[in-house]
Design a protein around this motif. Structure first.
Motif, PDB file in Angstrom:
ATOM      1  N   PHE A 174       0.830  -1.202   0.000  1.00  0.00           N
ATOM      2  CA  PHE A 174       0.000   0.000   0.000  1.00  0.00           C
ATOM      3  C   PHE A 174       0.868   1.256   0.000  1.00  0.00           C
ATOM      4  O   PHE A 174       0.630   2.196  -0.772  1.00  0.00           O
TER       5      PHE A 174
ATOM      6  N   SER B 111       2.167   2.180  -3.264  1.00  0.00           N
ATOM      7  CA  SER B 111       1.164   2.407  -4.312  1.00  0.00           C
ATOM      8  C   SER B 111       0.828   3.881  -4.473  1.00  0.00           C
ATOM      9  O   SER B 111       1.089   4.701  -3.583  1.00  0.00           O
ATOM     10  N   PRO B 112       0.184   4.240  -5.588  1.00  0.00           N
ATOM     11  CA  PRO B 112      -0.265   5.629  -5.770  1.00  0.00           C
ATOM     12  C   PRO B 112      -1.240   6.085  -4.701  1.00  0.00           C
ATOM     13  O   PRO B 112      -1.330   7.281  -4.406  1.00  0.00           O
ATOM     14  N   ALA B 113      -1.980   5.158  -4.099  1.00  0.00           N
ATOM     15  CA  ALA B 113      -2.953   5.524  -3.072  1.00  0.00           C
ATOM     16  C   ALA B 113      -2.299   6.150  -1.846  1.00  0.00           C
ATOM     17  O   ALA B 113      -2.955   6.871  -1.086  1.00  0.00           O
ATOM     18  N   ALA B 114      -1.005   5.896  -1.640  1.00  0.00           N
ATOM     19  CA  ALA B 114      -0.290   6.421  -0.471  1.00  0.00           C
ATOM     20  C   ALA B 114       0.548   7.653  -0.816  1.00  0.00           C
ATOM     21  O   ALA B 114       1.436   8.029  -0.044  1.00  0.00           O
ATOM     22  N   ARG B 115       0.254   8.294  -1.922  1.00  0.00           N
ATOM     23  CA  ARG B 115       1.086   9.396  -2.394  1.00  0.00           C
ATOM     24  C   ARG B 115       1.138  10.585  -1.431  1.00  0.00           C
ATOM     25  O   ARG B 115       2.098  11.365  -1.447  1.00  0.00           O
TER      26      ARG B 115
END
Length: 227
Positions: free
Chosen positions: A207, A210-214
């Motif tokens: 996670f 990933s981009p979701a954790a940017r």
């Protein structure tokens, strides 16, 4: 996610192998770096670089150069390399503290510093460190280990601030006792259901990569629930 080059230090160990396999299963190019000369199991499609002493900055630099030569880039660095000793101060002393600092903090500093020039070239680069829940409040016999992992926590926080203007995040996860054969052998009377599964840790690391954790950087994230 688009396929990226993911480097896992301590990649031949229990946790490192699980994390590397999880990234490989998601289609990423995975490089495992380890002090041991060889892995007990291969990682299909991956690159293994063994016999690397990350307490030596020059060795870390060479590992990074070899990775870039083989893969063309570095996008994600997962610093898992380290070690553990339970020892009271009465039974040990500064030699153990120095050993823990070298294995847990210096390896992380050296590999991160060596990789930074390549990571800064990447889009949405990630650095993910392995801290320890036990470093927040150190129990008996945990002084040297906890101090060395606390150094990893502070590196994570300070480096995240240093790189705030760049396209890179720096975070750490703080596991409690990980469910490994060695930990079960050392604590035969423990409730193993409370140990954290390596696969669960790999999911948190995935996670953070990933981009979701940017938008997450400088975080120390407890990973402590078993089952």
């Amino acid at each position: 996610m688009t396929a990226r080059t993911v480097v896992v230090t301590g990649g031949f160990g229990i946790l490192g192998s699980v994390v590397a396999a999880a990234f490989a299963a998601d289609g990423h190019r995975v490089v495992r770096v380890d002090y041991a000369p060889d892995a007990s199991e291969s990682l299909p499609g991956g690159l293994d670089i063994g016999g690397v002493d990350l307490t030596d900055f020059a060795a870390a630099q060479k590992a990074v150069a070899d990775i870039v030569a083989a893969c063309g880039s570095m996008d994600v660095l997962v610093n898992i390399a380290g070690g553990f000793v339970w020892e009271t101060l009465n039974d040990g002393g500064s030699a153990t503290w120095q050993r823990m600092f070298a294995m847990n903090a210096v390896t992380c500093v050296n590999m991160t510093k060596a990789a930074l020039p390549e990571l800064e070239k990447a889009a949405s680069a990630r650095i993910i460190n392995i801290g320890a829940a036990s470093a927040v409040v150190a129990a008996a016999g945990m002084g040297g280990y906890a101090a060395s992992k606390s150094a990893v926590h502070k590196l994570t926080e300070s480096l995240a601030t240093e790189l705030a203007g760049k396209d890179i995040t720096v975070n750490a996860i703080l596991p409690s006792i990980i469910d490994t054969p060695a930990n079960r052998a050392d604590m035969p009377d423990a409730d193993f259901s409370q140990f954290v599964q390596p696969a669960a840790i790999a999911e948190v690391i995935g996670f953070l990569a990933s981009p979701a954790a940017r938008a997450i950087t400088g975080a120390l994230i407890p990973v402590t629930k078993g089952g």
